[in-house]
Structure formats: structure tokens, C-alpha cells
Motif scaffolding. Structure first.
Motif, PDB file in Angstrom:
ATOM      1  N   PRO A   1      -1.758  10.172  -2.664  1.00  0.00           N
ATOM      2  CA  PRO A   1      -1.796   8.948  -1.861  1.00  0.00           C
ATOM      3  C   PRO A   1      -3.225   8.645  -1.417  1.00  0.00           C
ATOM      4  N   LEU A   2      -3.528   7.376  -1.186  1.00  0.00           N
ATOM      5  CA  LEU A   2      -4.883   6.977  -0.832  1.00  0.00           C
ATOM      6  C   LEU A   2      -5.374   7.638   0.450  1.00  0.00           C
ATOM      7  N   ASN A   3      -4.462   7.956   1.347  1.00  0.00           N
ATOM      8  CA  ASN A   3      -4.868   8.603   2.599  1.00  0.00           C
ATOM      9  C   ASN A   3      -4.749  10.130   2.532  1.00  0.00           C
ATOM     10  N   GLY A   4      -4.578  10.681   1.327  1.00  0.00           N
ATOM     11  CA  GLY A   4      -4.560  12.133   1.163  1.00  0.00           C
ATOM     12  C   GLY A   4      -3.167  12.683   0.915  1.00  0.00           C
ATOM     13  N   PRO A   5      -3.087  13.953   0.452  1.00  0.00           N
ATOM     14  CA  PRO A   5      -1.793  14.564   0.129  1.00  0.00           C
ATOM     15  C   PRO A   5      -0.899  14.697   1.352  1.00  0.00           C
TER      16      PRO A   5
ATOM     17  N   VAL B   1      -7.618  28.899 -12.008  1.00  0.00           N
ATOM     18  CA  VAL B   1      -6.779  27.727 -11.710  1.00  0.00           C
ATOM     19  C   VAL B   1      -6.144  27.245 -13.007  1.00  0.00           C
ATOM     20  N   MET B   2      -4.813  27.235 -13.045  1.00  0.00           N
ATOM     21  CA  MET B   2      -4.080  26.780 -14.226  1.00  0.00           C
ATOM     22  C   MET B   2      -3.675  25.308 -14.123  1.00  0.00           C
ATOM     23  N   PHE B   3      -3.539  24.819 -12.891  1.00  0.00           N
ATOM     24  CA  PHE B   3      -3.146  23.422 -12.686  1.00  0.00           C
ATOM     25  C   PHE B   3      -3.511  23.019 -11.273  1.00  0.00           C
ATOM     26  N   ASP B   4      -3.969  21.785 -11.107  1.00  0.00           N
ATOM     27  CA  ASP B   4      -4.072  21.229  -9.756  1.00  0.00           C
ATOM     28  C   ASP B   4      -3.964  19.709  -9.818  1.00  0.00           C
ATOM     29  N   GLY B   5      -3.269  19.165  -8.845  1.00  0.00           N
ATOM     30  CA  GLY B   5      -3.068  17.727  -8.760  1.00  0.00           C
ATOM     31  C   GLY B   5      -1.859  17.397  -7.921  1.00  0.00           C
ATOM     32  N   CYS B   6      -1.713  16.123  -7.599  1.00  0.00           N
ATOM     33  CA  CYS B   6      -0.602  15.662  -6.774  1.00  0.00           C
ATOM     34  C   CYS B   6       0.584  15.243  -7.631  1.00  0.00           C
ATOM     35  N   ASN B   7       1.748  15.306  -7.013  1.00  0.00           N
ATOM     36  CA  ASN B   7       2.952  14.727  -7.597  1.00  0.00           C
ATOM     37  C   ASN B   7       2.906  13.225  -7.319  1.00  0.00           C
ATOM     38  N   PRO B   8       2.667  12.392  -8.339  1.00  0.00           N
ATOM     39  CA  PRO B   8       2.558  10.955  -8.080  1.00  0.00           C
ATOM     40  C   PRO B   8       3.890  10.271  -7.810  1.00  0.00           C
TER      41      PRO B   8
ATOM     42  N   SER C   1     -10.877  19.739   2.391  1.00  0.00           N
ATOM     43  CA  SER C   1     -10.745  18.349   2.825  1.00  0.00           C
ATOM     44  C   SER C   1      -9.404  17.745   2.419  1.00  0.00           C
ATOM     45  N   LEU C   2      -8.668  18.402   1.520  1.00  0.00           N
ATOM     46  CA  LEU C   2      -7.348  17.915   1.126  1.00  0.00           C
ATOM     47  C   LEU C   2      -6.319  18.099   2.234  1.00  0.00           C
TER      48      LEU C   2
ATOM     49  N   GLY D   1       0.786  -1.230   0.000  1.00  0.00           N
ATOM     50  CA  GLY D   1       0.000   0.000   0.000  1.00  0.00           C
ATOM     51  C   GLY D   1       0.814   1.273   0.000  1.00  0.00           C
ATOM     52  N   ARG D   2       2.132   1.151   0.085  1.00  0.00           N
ATOM     53  CA  ARG D   2       2.959   2.345   0.249  1.00  0.00           C
ATOM     54  C   ARG D   2       2.920   3.260  -0.960  1.00  0.00           C
ATOM     55  N   ASP D   3       2.931   2.714  -2.138  1.00  0.00           N
ATOM     56  CA  ASP D   3       3.041   3.522  -3.347  1.00  0.00           C
ATOM     57  C   ASP D   3       1.721   3.652  -4.095  1.00  0.00           C
ATOM     58  N   GLN D   4       0.618   3.201  -3.490  1.00  0.00           N
ATOM     59  CA  GLN D   4      -0.665   3.248  -4.168  1.00  0.00           C
ATOM     60  C   GLN D   4      -1.211   4.673  -4.174  1.00  0.00           C
ATOM     61  N   ILE D   5      -1.818   5.084  -5.296  1.00  0.00           N
ATOM     62  CA  ILE D   5      -2.347   6.438  -5.420  1.00  0.00           C
ATOM     63  C   ILE D   5      -3.775   6.393  -5.937  1.00  0.00           C
ATOM     64  N   ASP D   6      -4.494   7.465  -5.658  1.00  0.00           N
ATOM     65  CA  ASP D   6      -5.855   7.650  -6.160  1.00  0.00           C
ATOM     66  C   ASP D   6      -5.776   7.997  -7.645  1.00  0.00           C
ATOM     67  N   ALA D   7      -6.447   7.219  -8.481  1.00  0.00           N
ATOM     68  CA  ALA D   7      -6.341   7.419  -9.928  1.00  0.00           C
ATOM     69  C   ALA D   7      -6.890   8.770 -10.371  1.00  0.00           C
ATOM     70  N   SER D   8      -7.846   9.350  -9.620  1.00  0.00           N
ATOM     71  CA  SER D   8      -8.463  10.609 -10.039  1.00  0.00           C
ATOM     72  C   SER D   8      -7.630  11.831  -9.675  1.00  0.00           C
ATOM     73  N   THR D   9      -6.837  11.741  -8.608  1.00  0.00           N
ATOM     74  CA  THR D   9      -6.068  12.903  -8.143  1.00  0.00           C
ATOM     75  C   THR D   9      -4.564  12.686  -8.185  1.00  0.00           C
TER      76      THR D   9
END
Length: 272
Positions: free
Chosen positions: A52-56, A109-116, A177-178, A41-49
Motif C-alpha cells: 500500500p502507498l502508506n506502507g505494509p 533472502v529467498m523472497f520479499d514483497g507485499c501481498n498486493p 522503515s517498513l 486511493g484504497r486499493d492503490q499500491i506501490d509499483a516497486s514493492t
């Protein structure tokens, strides 16, 4: 009789040794499965954002003031500093890039998302490094590398509501909530930092902090930065009624009075 007893003892010893060996093998297999499960589970990410599964792990907001034109020299330096700021975002960190418009609280907003995280950041036992590298390039690396060339650089707008923009970021991102309890919050503002609205204008009032406190802007746009680290990428303008050093002191006081951590001010090269 003694010879048969010895054979029986040897047979029993072999069975016991085999059972012990089989038991140790089972324990090793179970330990291997447990190790793989603990890492899965360490490297798993949310496909939509891509978070990490437990949040940024952190939140980084970059506000680019698009209400006044920027010279070619300053823009080149701004792009360099922008890439440095984004380069400090760790895998799992969330980034949102805004441009400031003339209406208070109106941000684009020009960009938003996580660094995977790229391929080098994942475990090859539980993930596919090549697949993660492609995801990082497509969803994070390439878009942010191209983004500086998309920064608006138009004529001067009627207002520069920097304080309202910072308030909007705090309410829509840092309080969203992020945000996880204890996670880092970073704000980078690229601007000439000359606040100019109908409620308060540094062109009219100068840098007297008491005049700001007496204005409606303090009550309207005041917000708690709640420990966020603030960096200013300072765009210098030739036509301003005060010195840059005094201007930096004003904003240092403003950030600290609003419970933020003033990290640094970087003077961008060029005069505008």
C-alpha cells in the motif's frame, strides 16, 4: 390581467422547479465524484514493492533452517505448514523468506514483497480486477507456491546460529522503515531449534537456561522481539541429548524473555 398574472406565476414556478432539479442533479454529481475520490486511493499500491502507498499493513518473516538435512516426510509437512503461514498474510502484508546459514547473522533472502491482493480484493469501480489478479499471480502467488521446492536440503553445517538469525531479522526487518507503529509482526521459524555455535551450544550445555544466560551468546545475540508473534515449526531429530517437550519449554522462555509473544509450536511429522 388576472389571467396573465396566473401565466406569469406558472412560468416562474416552472423555472424555480427546474432550478431546484438542476441543483439537486449537481449535488448528486458532486456527491458521486466525492464518493469515487474517497475510494480511489484504497486499493492503490506501490509499483516497486506491491505494498500500500502508506506502507505494509503487517510484517511476516519466515526463517528456514538450512544447516541440517530434512527427511522427505518432514519436508512435505514443512511445505504444507509454509503454505498455511503464507495464506494468513492479508492483502497489504509484507513477507520476507530467509534461509539460515552456518555463519552467525548470515541469512539468504529467498523472497520479499507485499501481498498486493488478488482480483477479488479490489473495487471494480476504481481498479481493474483482472489486472490485479495477474499482478498477484506473477508477483506473489506463483513465486511463493514454487518456493518450497527451492528450500536447500544439504549436509550438516558446522554451526546452527538460530539466535543470531532471529536477531538479524529483528534488526533488518522488524526495525526497518517498513514497520509502521502498531502493525503486526510475525516470525515463523522452521528448525530443529538446536542452537549450536562457538559461544553456546545446546549439544554441550543441554537446556539449562542459566547456562545460556551465563554464556556470551545471551549478550551477543540477545534482542528485543518487541511483541512479535513467534511460531516454531519444529523438526524433530533422533540424536539430541534432551526431550522435545523440554526443548519447547526452553524456547518458550527465550521468546518471552526477549519480549516476544510465543504463539505456538507445531511439531512437523517425521523423524530426522
Amino acid at each position: 390581467m388576472a389571467r396573465r398574472s396566473r401565466r406569469r406565476k406558472k412560468g416562474q414556478s416552472g423555472l424555480i422547479a427546474g432550478a431546484v432539479g438542476l441543483g439537486m442533479l449537481c449535488i448528486a454529481i458532486l456527491a458521486g465524484f466525492a464518493w469515487m475520490w474517497s475510494r480511489s486511493g484504497r486499493d492503490q499500491i506501490d509499483a516497486s514493492t506491491n505494498c500500500p502507498l502508506n506502507g505494509p499493513t503487517s510484517l511476516t518473516a519466515v526463517l528456514i533452517d538450512a544447516t541440517d538435512p530434512i527427511s522427505a516426510t518432514t519436508m512435505a509437512d514443512l511445505k504444507n505448514e509454509f503454505r498455511k503461514a503464507i495464506g494468513r498474510v492479508e492483502p497489504g502484508g509484507y513477507v520476507r523468506i530467509y534461509t539460515l546459514n552456518s555463519d552467525p547473522g548470515d541469512l539468504t533472502v529467498m523472497f520479499d514483497g507485499c501481498n498486493p491482493g488478488d482480483g477479488a480484493t479490489v473495487d471494480s469501480w476504481t481498479n481493474n480486477p483482472a489486472r490485479r489478479q495477474r499482478k498477484w499471480e506473477n508477483a506473489f502467488g506463483d513465486p511463493l507456491n514454487k518456493l518450497p521446492d527451492q528450500i536447500p536440503n544439504a549436509d550438516s553445517a558446522s554451526q546452527s546460529p538460530i539466535m543470531a538469525g532471529i536477531q538479524k531479522i529483528k534488526l533488518s526487518l522488524f526495525d526497518s522503515s517498513l514497520a509502521k507503529q502498531g502493525s503486526a509482526k510475525r516470525l515463523v521459524v522452521a528448525s530443529d531449534m538446536i542452537e549450536h555455535t562457538s559461544l553456546y551450544s545446546q549439544y554441550r550445555s543441554g537446556l539449562d537456561y542459566q547456562k545460556y544466560l551465563n554464556s556470551a551468546a545471551d549478550r551477543t545475540y540477545g534482542t528485543s522481539l518487541d511483541g512479535a508473534d513467534v511460531t516454531i515449526l519444529y523438526i524433530d531429530r533422533a540424536k539430541k541429548p534432551f526431550q522435545s517437550l523440554d526443548h519447547a519449554e526452553f524456547w518458550t522462555q527465550w521468546v518471552q524473555n526477549h519480549h516476544g509473544e510465543f504463539e505456538k509450536l507445531v511439531g512437523l511429522e517425521g523423524l530426522n
